[in-house]
Design a protein around this motif. Structure first.
Motif, mmCIF file in Angstrom:
data_model
loop_
_atom_site.group_PDB
_atom_site.id
_atom_site.type_symbol
_atom_site.label_atom_id
_atom_site.label_comp_id
_atom_site.label_asym_id
_atom_site.label_seq_id
_atom_site.Cartn_x
_atom_site.Cartn_y
_atom_site.Cartn_z
ATOM 1 N N VAL A 226 -8.194 -5.200 12.494
ATOM 2 C CA VAL A 226 -8.269 -5.651 11.105
ATOM 3 C C VAL A 226 -7.861 -4.521 10.166
ATOM 4 C CG1 VAL A 226 -9.789 -6.567 9.306
ATOM 5 C CG2 VAL A 226 -10.079 -7.307 11.669
ATOM 6 N N VAL A 227 -8.302 -3.312 10.472
ATOM 7 C CA VAL A 227 -7.929 -2.148 9.656
ATOM 8 C C VAL A 227 -6.418 -1.973 9.645
ATOM 9 C CG1 VAL A 227 -8.070 0.372 9.475
ATOM 10 C CG2 VAL A 227 -10.120 -0.951 10.015
ATOM 11 N N ARG A 228 -5.798 -2.054 10.832
ATOM 12 C CA ARG A 228 -4.344 -1.900 10.909
ATOM 13 C C ARG A 228 -3.634 -3.017 10.148
ATOM 14 N NH1 ARG A 228 -5.756 -0.285 16.216
ATOM 15 N NH2 ARG A 228 -5.449 -2.404 17.004
ATOM 16 N N ALA A 229 -4.144 -4.232 10.254
ATOM 17 C CA ALA A 229 -3.527 -5.354 9.543
ATOM 18 C C ALA A 229 -3.616 -5.167 8.040
ATOM 19 C CB ALA A 229 -4.208 -6.664 9.955
ATOM 20 N N GLN A 230 -4.737 -4.638 7.564
ATOM 21 C CA GLN A 230 -4.867 -4.398 6.124
ATOM 22 C C GLN A 230 -3.908 -3.312 5.651
ATOM 23 O OE1 GLN A 230 -8.745 -3.918 4.511
ATOM 24 N NE2 GLN A 230 -9.477 -5.890 5.231
ATOM 25 N N LEU A 231 -3.723 -2.300 6.467
ATOM 26 C CA LEU A 231 -2.766 -1.249 6.099
ATOM 27 C C LEU A 231 -1.344 -1.804 6.020
ATOM 28 C CD1 LEU A 231 -4.127 1.733 8.223
ATOM 29 C CD2 LEU A 231 -4.140 1.528 5.728
ATOM 30 N N ARG A 232 -0.992 -2.691 6.959
ATOM 31 C CA ARG A 232 0.342 -3.305 6.910
ATOM 32 C C ARG A 232 0.478 -4.190 5.678
ATOM 33 N NH1 ARG A 232 -0.608 -4.005 12.503
ATOM 34 N NH2 ARG A 232 -1.203 -6.179 12.163
ATOM 35 N N THR A 233 -0.555 -4.977 5.406
ATOM 36 C CA THR A 233 -0.519 -5.873 4.243
ATOM 37 C C THR A 233 -0.396 -5.084 2.948
ATOM 38 O OG1 THR A 233 -1.872 -7.501 5.399
ATOM 39 C CG2 THR A 233 -1.793 -7.668 3.002
ATOM 40 N N GLY A 234 -1.072 -3.921 2.909
ATOM 41 C CA GLY A 234 -1.091 -3.149 1.664
ATOM 42 C C GLY A 234 0.130 -2.291 1.431
ATOM 43 N N GLY A 235 1.076 -2.278 2.360
ATOM 44 C CA GLY A 235 2.238 -1.401 2.205
ATOM 45 C C GLY A 235 3.014 -1.638 0.926
ATOM 46 N N ASN A 236 3.341 -2.890 0.644
ATOM 47 C CA ASN A 236 4.120 -3.194 -0.563
ATOM 48 C C ASN A 236 3.317 -2.922 -1.835
ATOM 49 O OD1 ASN A 236 6.364 -4.019 0.919
ATOM 50 N ND2 ASN A 236 5.691 -6.142 1.019
ATOM 51 N N LEU A 237 2.026 -3.258 -1.799
ATOM 52 C CA LEU A 237 1.186 -2.982 -2.963
ATOM 53 C C LEU A 237 1.086 -1.486 -3.212
ATOM 54 C CD1 LEU A 237 -1.718 -5.532 -2.340
ATOM 55 C CD2 LEU A 237 -0.022 -5.625 -4.174
ATOM 56 N N PHE A 238 1.004 -0.711 -2.132
ATOM 57 C CA PHE A 238 0.942 0.742 -2.254
ATOM 58 C C PHE A 238 2.217 1.286 -2.898
ATOM 59 C CE2 PHE A 238 1.733 4.983 -0.543
ATOM 60 C CZ PHE A 238 0.541 5.631 -0.821
ATOM 61 N N ALA A 239 3.373 0.806 -2.431
ATOM 62 C CA ALA A 239 4.651 1.265 -2.984
ATOM 63 C C ALA A 239 4.758 0.913 -4.467
ATOM 64 C CB ALA A 239 5.805 0.644 -2.204
ATOM 65 N N ARG A 240 4.295 -0.269 -4.827
ATOM 66 C CA ARG A 240 4.320 -0.693 -6.239
ATOM 67 C C ARG A 240 3.448 0.225 -7.096
ATOM 68 N NH1 ARG A 240 0.679 -4.033 -8.841
ATOM 69 N NH2 ARG A 240 1.440 -5.166 -10.676
ATOM 70 N N ALA A 241 2.260 0.543 -6.583
ATOM 71 C CA ALA A 241 1.346 1.405 -7.334
ATOM 72 C C ALA A 241 1.922 2.807 -7.498
ATOM 73 C CB ALA A 241 -0.007 1.463 -6.634
ATOM 74 N N VAL A 242 2.575 3.310 -6.454
ATOM 75 C CA VAL A 242 3.201 4.632 -6.535
ATOM 76 C C VAL A 242 4.235 4.665 -7.655
ATOM 77 C CG1 VAL A 242 4.739 6.233 -5.359
ATOM 78 C CG2 VAL A 242 2.782 5.286 -4.145
ATOM 79 N N GLY A 243 5.038 3.610 -7.743
ATOM 80 C CA GLY A 243 6.052 3.555 -8.793
ATOM 81 C C GLY A 243 5.454 3.636 -10.183
ATOM 82 N N PHE A 244 4.380 2.884 -10.413
ATOM 83 C CA PHE A 244 3.712 2.923 -11.714
ATOM 84 C C PHE A 244 3.184 4.322 -12.014
ATOM 85 C CE2 PHE A 244 2.974 -1.827 -11.421
ATOM 86 C CZ PHE A 244 3.784 -2.123 -12.501
ATOM 87 N N GLN A 245 2.537 4.933 -11.034
ATOM 88 C CA GLN A 245 1.878 6.205 -11.279
ATOM 89 C C GLN A 245 2.859 7.360 -11.426
ATOM 90 O OE1 GLN A 245 -1.272 6.833 -12.114
ATOM 91 N NE2 GLN A 245 -1.306 4.606 -12.208
ATOM 92 N N VAL A 246 3.991 7.305 -10.747
ATOM 93 C CA VAL A 246 5.009 8.339 -10.945
ATOM 94 C C VAL A 246 5.475 8.337 -12.398
ATOM 95 C CG1 VAL A 246 7.394 8.972 -10.408
ATOM 96 C CG2 VAL A 246 5.793 8.460 -8.558
ATOM 97 N N ALA A 247 5.677 7.147 -12.935
ATOM 98 C CA ALA A 247 6.086 7.048 -14.345
ATOM 99 C C ALA A 247 5.018 7.625 -15.267
ATOM 100 C CB ALA A 247 6.354 5.585 -14.698
ATOM 101 N N ALA A 248 3.739 7.321 -14.987
ATOM 102 C CA ALA A 248 2.645 7.833 -15.821
ATOM 103 C C ALA A 248 2.541 9.348 -15.716
ATOM 104 C CB ALA A 248 1.334 7.177 -15.402
#
Length: 279
Positions: A226-248
């Motif tokens: 389940v932990v591994r599945a959540q990490l896979r699911t969160g990959g795109n959300l993580f990349a999106r968040a990184v983009g926002f925070q780099v700009a900030a």
């Protein structure tokens, strides 16, 4: 299965409850930060600028943990919709495990690299950078609690438990908003008082979500698949968040190099914009 649950009115009501819960949770943090900004702003431009730099780094960690919230929501909701509430709660256990692990790692890295990171953002080792390091070293201790709150909001929304997450988040932020001016002024902690209030809110919220998860009586040891599945699911959300925070981060760094007063003004404007964005 209850046929009334499939009626349009029931579905609409459920959507409104879920949306209202998500809205209150999202709005609570910007409201607190606005209060905190107003409190610190009366200390002067240097503390306000330091809050802007240090707060941006803490927000970076919070945004990078957003996959714990929305990733857990989707996965828990699928199990809950299939009538398998136990498996839905296991998603919460896995998300909370990840929150604690990532939180501890973030605290370690943050304490170790606080000085270099702050100086990089602030453009040097002046008084604003020194104040920001002091604030950040205290506030970053609350990151594990912050991530547990995100994970808790996620899995509880997934099982359509919308009331208690709102109550916890509002309670923690109200206590913090009251404590911040008291710690900053009458108790004379100054800028550090703001960080202590921030830390207190995250600890209170995290502990309350842990107590709710414990009451579900599921095994505390997470299922690693389940932990591994959540990490896979969160990959795109993580990349999106990184983009926002780099700009900030770039924006804060540019403002810091324009002077302390402009950095303080940027902090006020940024938090007002964040509040308007949520509301």
């Amino acid at each position: 299965m209850d046929p009334d649950k499939n009626r349009p009115e029931a579905i609409s009501g459920s959507m409104w409850r879920l949306a209202a819960s998500a809205f209150v949770v999202l709005a609570a943090e910007p409201c607190f930060v606005l209060v905190d900004t107003a409190v610190v702003g009366h200390l002067g431009s240097v503390p306000l600028g330091a809050l802007g730099v240090g707060g941006t780094l803490v927000s970076l960690v919070a945004m990078l943990g957003v996959f714990l919230d929305y990733g857990a929501t989707g996965r828990a909701a699928r199990w809950f919709g299939a009538g398998r509430r136990g498996d839905a709660i296991d998603e919460g256990v896995a998300a909370t495990f990840l929150a604690l692990v990532l939180g501890v790692v973030a605290v370690g890295i943050g304490e170790l690299l606080a000085g270099p990171l702050i100086r990089l953002l602030a453009g040097g080792a002046g008084p604003t950078a020194r104040a920001a390091v002091t604030w950040f070293r205290v506030a970053v201790l609350g990151v594990p609690g912050m991530l547990v709150v995100l994970a808790g909001n996620g899995w509880m929304r997934g099982v359509q438990e919308t009331r208690r997450p709102v109550q916890i988040v509002v309670l923690a932020n109200v206590i913090s908003a009251i404590a911040s001016p008291v710690l900053v002024y009458p108790l004379r902690f100054g800028l550090v008082g703001s960080a202590i209030a921030n830390l207190g809110a995250q600890v209170i919220g995290g502990v309350l979500f842990l107590l709710i998860l414990r009451a579900e009586r599921r095994p505390w040891a997470p299922r690693m698949n389940v932990v591994r599945a959540q990490l896979r699911t969160g990959g795109n959300l993580f990349a999106r968040a990184v983009g926002f925070q780099v700009a900030a981060l770039v924006a804060v760094s540019v403002a810091a190099r324009m002077g302390t007063a402009k950095l303080g003004a940027f902090q006020v404007g940024l938090e007002c914009w964040a509040f308007e964005l949520v509301v």
